[in-house]
Scaffold this active site. Structure first.
Site, PDB file in Angstrom:
ATOM      1  N   LEU A  87     -15.784  15.612 -22.356  1.00 29.15           N
ATOM      2  CA  LEU A  87     -14.961  16.821 -23.251  1.00 29.15           C
ATOM      3  C   LEU A  87     -13.474  16.547 -22.860  1.00 29.15           C
ATOM      4  O   LEU A  87     -12.513  16.897 -23.762  1.00 29.15           O
ATOM      5  CB  LEU A  87     -15.325  18.129 -22.645  1.00 29.15           C
ATOM      6  CG  LEU A  87     -16.823  18.568 -22.576  1.00 29.15           C
ATOM      7  CD1 LEU A  87     -16.728  20.199 -22.365  1.00 29.15           C
ATOM      8  CD2 LEU A  87     -17.369  18.221 -23.862  1.00 29.15           C
ATOM      9  N   ASN A 134     -12.607  32.136 -27.954  1.00 25.23           N
ATOM     10  CA  ASN A 134     -11.506  31.256 -27.751  1.00 25.23           C
ATOM     11  C   ASN A 134     -10.741  31.615 -29.172  1.00 25.23           C
ATOM     12  O   ASN A 134      -9.740  31.007 -29.501  1.00 25.23           O
ATOM     13  CB  ASN A 134     -11.900  29.833 -27.530  1.00 25.23           C
ATOM     14  CG  ASN A 134     -12.458  29.009 -28.903  1.00 25.23           C
ATOM     15  OD1 ASN A 134     -13.128  29.989 -29.480  1.00 25.23           O
ATOM     16  ND2 ASN A 134     -12.131  28.150 -29.268  1.00 25.23           N
ATOM     17  N   TYR A 163      -9.851  14.659 -23.262  1.00 24.06           N
ATOM     18  CA  TYR A 163      -9.524  13.751 -24.359  1.00 24.06           C
ATOM     19  C   TYR A 163      -8.179  13.115 -23.899  1.00 24.06           C
ATOM     20  O   TYR A 163      -7.621  12.347 -24.573  1.00 24.06           O
ATOM     21  CB  TYR A 163      -9.223  14.651 -25.618  1.00 24.06           C
ATOM     22  CG  TYR A 163      -8.107  15.744 -25.357  1.00 24.06           C
ATOM     23  CD1 TYR A 163      -6.777  15.470 -25.577  1.00 24.06           C
ATOM     24  CD2 TYR A 163      -8.733  17.163 -25.320  1.00 24.06           C
ATOM     25  CE1 TYR A 163      -6.121  16.526 -25.487  1.00 24.06           C
ATOM     26  CE2 TYR A 163      -8.049  18.138 -25.342  1.00 24.06           C
ATOM     27  CZ  TYR A 163      -6.404  18.205 -25.292  1.00 24.06           C
ATOM     28  OH  TYR A 163      -5.729  18.999 -25.163  1.00 24.06           O
ATOM     29  N   SER A 195      -2.724  22.478 -30.158  1.00 24.80           N
ATOM     30  CA  SER A 195      -3.045  23.615 -30.879  1.00 24.80           C
ATOM     31  C   SER A 195      -2.215  23.623 -32.137  1.00 24.80           C
ATOM     32  O   SER A 195      -2.612  23.810 -33.252  1.00 24.80           O
ATOM     33  CB  SER A 195      -3.467  24.986 -30.477  1.00 24.80           C
ATOM     34  OG  SER A 195      -4.795  24.634 -29.764  1.00 24.80           O
ATOM     35  N   LYS A 240     -10.209  33.667 -21.501  1.00 25.23           N
ATOM     36  CA  LYS A 240     -11.411  33.522 -22.377  1.00 25.23           C
ATOM     37  C   LYS A 240     -12.265  34.544 -22.398  1.00 25.23           C
ATOM     38  O   LYS A 240     -13.144  35.001 -23.184  1.00 25.23           O
ATOM     39  CB  LYS A 240     -11.857  32.130 -22.403  1.00 25.23           C
ATOM     40  CG  LYS A 240     -11.178  31.040 -23.166  1.00 25.23           C
ATOM     41  CD  LYS A 240     -12.022  29.654 -23.092  1.00 25.23           C
ATOM     42  CE  LYS A 240     -11.158  28.706 -23.880  1.00 25.23           C
ATOM     43  NZ  LYS A 240     -11.995  27.338 -23.854  1.00 25.23           N
ATOM     44  N   ALA A 260     -20.881  22.645 -13.901  1.00 23.94           N
ATOM     45  CA  ALA A 260     -21.508  23.995 -14.011  1.00 23.94           C
ATOM     46  C   ALA A 260     -20.263  25.293 -14.337  1.00 23.94           C
ATOM     47  O   ALA A 260     -20.620  26.098 -13.958  1.00 23.94           O
ATOM     48  CB  ALA A 260     -22.296  24.444 -12.898  1.00 23.94           C
ATOM     49  N   GLY A 261     -19.068  24.708 -14.537  1.00 29.28           N
ATOM     50  CA  GLY A 261     -18.152  25.616 -14.806  1.00 29.28           C
ATOM     51  C   GLY A 261     -18.068  26.205 -16.307  1.00 29.28           C
ATOM     52  O   GLY A 261     -19.427  26.068 -17.058  1.00 29.28           O
TER      53      GLY A 261
END
Length: 290
Positions: free
Chosen positions: A227, A92, A229, A22, A71, A132-133
């Site tokens: 999802l 987030n 990377y 980030s 989160k 399913a998390g």
């Protein structure tokens, strides 16, 4: 950039934060847009989330990102929560407002923008969602909001899949998520799907695994979106490509969730040209040569 008394600070709170990408996204954006802003990671210990939030506000931070495992936990300390984040049950991104921070979820808008950038249409699609998390749950909400034809949610625990499907269907006001046990994948209809891989299976360094290994499953997929990377090509992606489908990793999702947060903090719109310039910086850092 000169750091001075006018420099605004944003950051990431989580545990761990040591390997986050980030700062590269936000500090690159600040440099390209000539903003007097810096972004730093903050390692927050368990039990200190609310005090960290109060400290961040007291120190006049412009905004924060929030990553695992906070989160949902951070929501109890917010002044306000955006409607989408409230539905998902996770934030987030925190934006400074009068009296406290307002929470947003930019993960799912980020995934949607990433898909659009890759030419992937979500509306009207038949979707397979693996997992399913927390991430899969948010993807299920996104699919419901974008009017997909239907979602088959496959998970090792059928009870957990049913729980997520019930919650999303209830909040969406329609029956669009169909829960299935992962082991029952052979019962999927004989058609082509957009498949979204939202488990941690295949994540670096355990890169030689896919949540489903059977090549016959991948013949039903026209497009696969992982999802994950890192690595830039997961086994899930390789298996999709082997059966003639298109496959994408999650780096653009990471990019766009960050860009949307930056837009919220600074009340502006980042151009697609600038977004793709930041993406090239990310790819260089990740040593991705695609």
């Amino acid at each position: 950039m000169e750091i001075n008394g006018y420099t605004r600070t944003c950051g990431l709170m989580g545990n761990p934060v040591e390997h986050t990408m980030s700062p590269l996204i936000h500090n690159t954006l600040a440099k390209k847009l000539s903003h007097n802003l810096v972004y730093v990671p903050f390692h927050v210990e368990q039990g200190e989330v609310i005090s960290a939030l109060k400290g961040a506000y007291g120190l006049n931070l412009l905004g924060l990102n929030v990553t695992v495992p906070y989160k949902s936990q951070v929501m109890e300390g917010l002044a306000e929560t955006d409607e989408l984040a409230e539905k998902i049950g996770a934030v987030n991104t925190l934006v400074r407002t009068e009296g406290g921070f307002k929470g947003y979820n930019t993960d799912m808008p980020g995934l949607y923008r990433a898909m659009c950038s890759e030419g992937i249409q979500l509306e009207g699609q038949d979707v397979i969602l693996l997992g399913a998390g927390g991430a899969a749950r948010a993807v299920a909400f996104l699919c419901a909001s974008k009017n997909v034809s239907g979602v088959y949610l496959l998970n090792r625990s059928l009870d957990k899949a049913r729980e997520v499907a019930r919650e999303v269907n209830e909040k969406a006001g329609k029956e669009c998520i169909c829960p299935m046990a992962l082991s029952d994948y052979e019962a999927l209809p004989d058609k082509k799907f957009l498949a979204i891989q939202a488990t941690s299976v295949g994540l670096y360094p355990d890169t030689d695994k896919a949540v489903i290994e059977d090549e016959a499953f991948y013949r039903k997929i026209h497009t696969g979106y992982d999802l994950i990377y890192k690595p830039a090509e997961t086994k899930f992606m390789r298996l999709v490509k082997k059966q003639g489908g298109r496959a994408f990793h999650g780096l653009k999702m990471l990019l766009y969730q960050g860009i949307i947060a930056y837009e919220l903090w600074n009340e502006l719109k980042v151009s697609e040209e600038t977004a793709l310039e930041v993406y090239e910086v990310l790819k260089e850092k990740m040593e991705i040569t695609e």
